[in-house]
Design an enzyme around this catalytic site. Structure first.
Site, short mmCIF file in Angstrom:
data_model
loop_
_atom_site.label_atom_id
_atom_site.label_comp_id
_atom_site.label_asym_id
_atom_site.label_seq_id
_atom_site.Cartn_x
_atom_site.Cartn_y
_atom_site.Cartn_z
N PRO A 7 0.86 -1.18 0.00
CA PRO A 7 0.00 0.00 0.00
C PRO A 7 0.89 1.23 0.00
CG PRO A 7 0.15 -0.92 2.22
CD PRO A 7 0.96 -1.82 1.33
N MET A 8 0.61 2.20 -0.85
CA MET A 8 1.41 3.43 -0.86
C MET A 8 0.52 4.63 -1.15
SD MET A 8 4.92 1.99 -2.54
CE MET A 8 5.96 3.27 -1.99
N GLU A 9 0.21 5.37 -0.10
CA GLU A 9 -0.71 6.49 -0.19
C GLU A 9 -0.19 7.55 -1.18
OE1 GLU A 9 -0.72 9.31 2.82
OE2 GLU A 9 -2.74 10.01 2.38
N CYS A 98 2.31 3.74 9.72
CA CYS A 98 2.33 5.04 9.05
C CYS A 98 3.05 6.08 9.92
CB CYS A 98 0.91 5.51 8.76
SG CYS A 98 0.88 7.10 7.92
N LYS A 139 0.25 -4.73 9.31
CA LYS A 139 1.51 -4.26 8.72
C LYS A 139 2.20 -3.40 9.77
CE LYS A 139 3.36 -2.22 4.50
NZ LYS A 139 3.72 -0.84 4.88
N ASN A 199 9.29 -6.93 4.10
CA ASN A 199 9.11 -5.68 3.35
C ASN A 199 10.24 -4.70 3.70
OD1 ASN A 199 7.34 -2.73 3.89
ND2 ASN A 199 7.66 -3.51 1.83
N GLY A 200 10.67 -3.97 2.68
CA GLY A 200 11.67 -2.93 2.86
C GLY A 200 12.89 -3.17 2.00
N GLY A 223 7.46 -2.38 -2.27
CA GLY A 223 6.96 -1.01 -2.23
C GLY A 223 7.50 -0.19 -3.39
N ARG A 224 8.44 0.71 -3.06
CA ARG A 224 8.92 1.65 -4.09
C ARG A 224 9.54 0.95 -5.29
NH1 ARG A 224 12.32 4.62 0.19
NH2 ARG A 224 12.29 2.45 0.87
#
Ligand SMILES: Cc1cc2nc3c(=O)[nH]c(=O)nc-3n(C[C@H](O)[C@H](O)[C@H](O)COP(=O)(O)O)c2cc1C
Length: 314
Positions: A7-9, A98, A139, A199-200, A223-224
């Site tokens: 998820p990436m706002e 977050c 998460k 993750n990361g 993610g990114r």
């Protein structure tokens, strides 16, 4: 050996989920967080953040989209989780990572890492409110400003009945500092019986290989790296089968940018589309040197139709 899209706002919305899952490799996605304060979130907000709810809660390529909730009140979160499932969510993910100051001030996100008991209460309440067949996940980060409680937090998640846990291998204070602490994924993976999703900093097939080697985890969330290397999940899934696949060319990637802009153009303002194109180009620069020139040209433009001409030049 699952590969999930993070998820990436403000970055990974339904347009990007559609594009990235079509390229292939992803087993699931998670929405940007739905902020829960003191009442049931209106249906239109769930549908804005997860338009896929209108179509069996999967992307066009059939990848399920789980809804992420962020909040601090177990009762209200449980009510919203039940409502999200009623609307069609195939799973509920709870955000305890977050770092946003505004979110943390209202007692949501990473600040809850200071209160493993509250994490336990939230997950227990959500677990009890949705059908047994609906996966509930959390998460987390490794802690707020230290890693001393990482195992206590992870145990709280498992003891509360979560089906799996996603661990972003940084504390809140680490922000997005590189390298992520993959060794901690291993400590948590050794301590829990539920699946630990790593993750990361998984930005390449080699990162994937090393992260799994160090952590012992089987599943990952990207993610990114999913944005800067749009075919990363596909490359990883080939690697899982001992095969390799040709990396996407810059011309393929620039077509994706044009496609996203065109898809958005029926409902979204030109200025916002241009902003999204620039945002994506900025992230692509780390993998595709060609993105730099495009970014420099596109940043001077005022409308998407001119950006298409720049992107088509390749
Ligand atoms: C712009 C941005 C928005 C994010 N939004 C969310 C979010 O809504 N929910 C969440 O759980 N994590 C969010 N994250 C964290 C990512 O899901 C992920 O945990 C983090 O980026 C680390 O993974 P990476 O190193 O592969 O990027 C966000 C990260 C970024 C950079």
């Amino acid at each position: 050996m699952k590969i999930l899209l993070a998820p990436m706002e403000g970055l990974i919305d339904s347009y990007l989920r559609d594009i990235l899952t079509k390229i292939g490799g992803y087993d699931g996605c998670v929405t940007e967080f739905v902020r829960v304060v003191d009442k049931i979130v209106p249906k239109k907000v769930f549908h804005r953040l997860c338009p896929e709810l209108a179509a069996t809660a999967t992307t066009a390529s059939g990848t399920p989209v789980v809804i992420q909730l962020l909040g601090s009140d177990p009762v209200v979160l449980a009510e919203n989780a039940a409502y999200a499932v009623e609307l069609g969510a195939p799973g509920i993910d709870l955000n305890f990572g977050c770092p946003s100051k505004i979110v943390n001030r209202k007692a949501g996100g990473a600040v809850l890492l200071k209160e493993p008991d509250r994490i336990f209460q939230i997950i227990s309440a959500v677990r009890a409110a949705v059908p047994c067949s609906t996966p509930v996940s959390a998460k987390i980060r490794l802690g707020f400003d230290h890693t001393d409680s990482a195992l206590e937090i992870a145990h709280a998640v498992e003891d509360a009945g979560a089906n799996y846990i996603v661990v972003h291998a940084r504390t809140k204070m680490d922000g997005y500092k590189t390298p992520a602490r993959w060794e901690w994924l291993g400590y948590i993976n050794d301590a829990l019986t539920i699946p630990v999703v790593a993750n990361g900093d998984i930005n390449s097939v080699e990162d994937y290989r090393r992260c799994l080697e160090i952590s012992g985890c089987k599943d990952v969330m990207i993610g990114r790296g999913a944005v800067s290397r749009p075919d990363l999940a596909r490359q990883i899934s080939y690697y899982q089968q001992d095969e390799s696949c040709e990396a996407m060319s810059w011309s393929d990637v620039s077509s994706l940018l044009i496609h996203m802009g065109k898809e958005m153009s029926t409902t979204v303002a030109d200025k916002i589309i241009l902003g999204r194109i620039k945002q994506w180009l900025a992230m692509l620069k780390s993998v595709y040197p060609e993105a730099q020139n495009c970014f420099d040209e596109v940043r001077r433009l005022s409308c998407f139709s001119k950006a298409i001409l720049v992107l088509e030049k390749v």
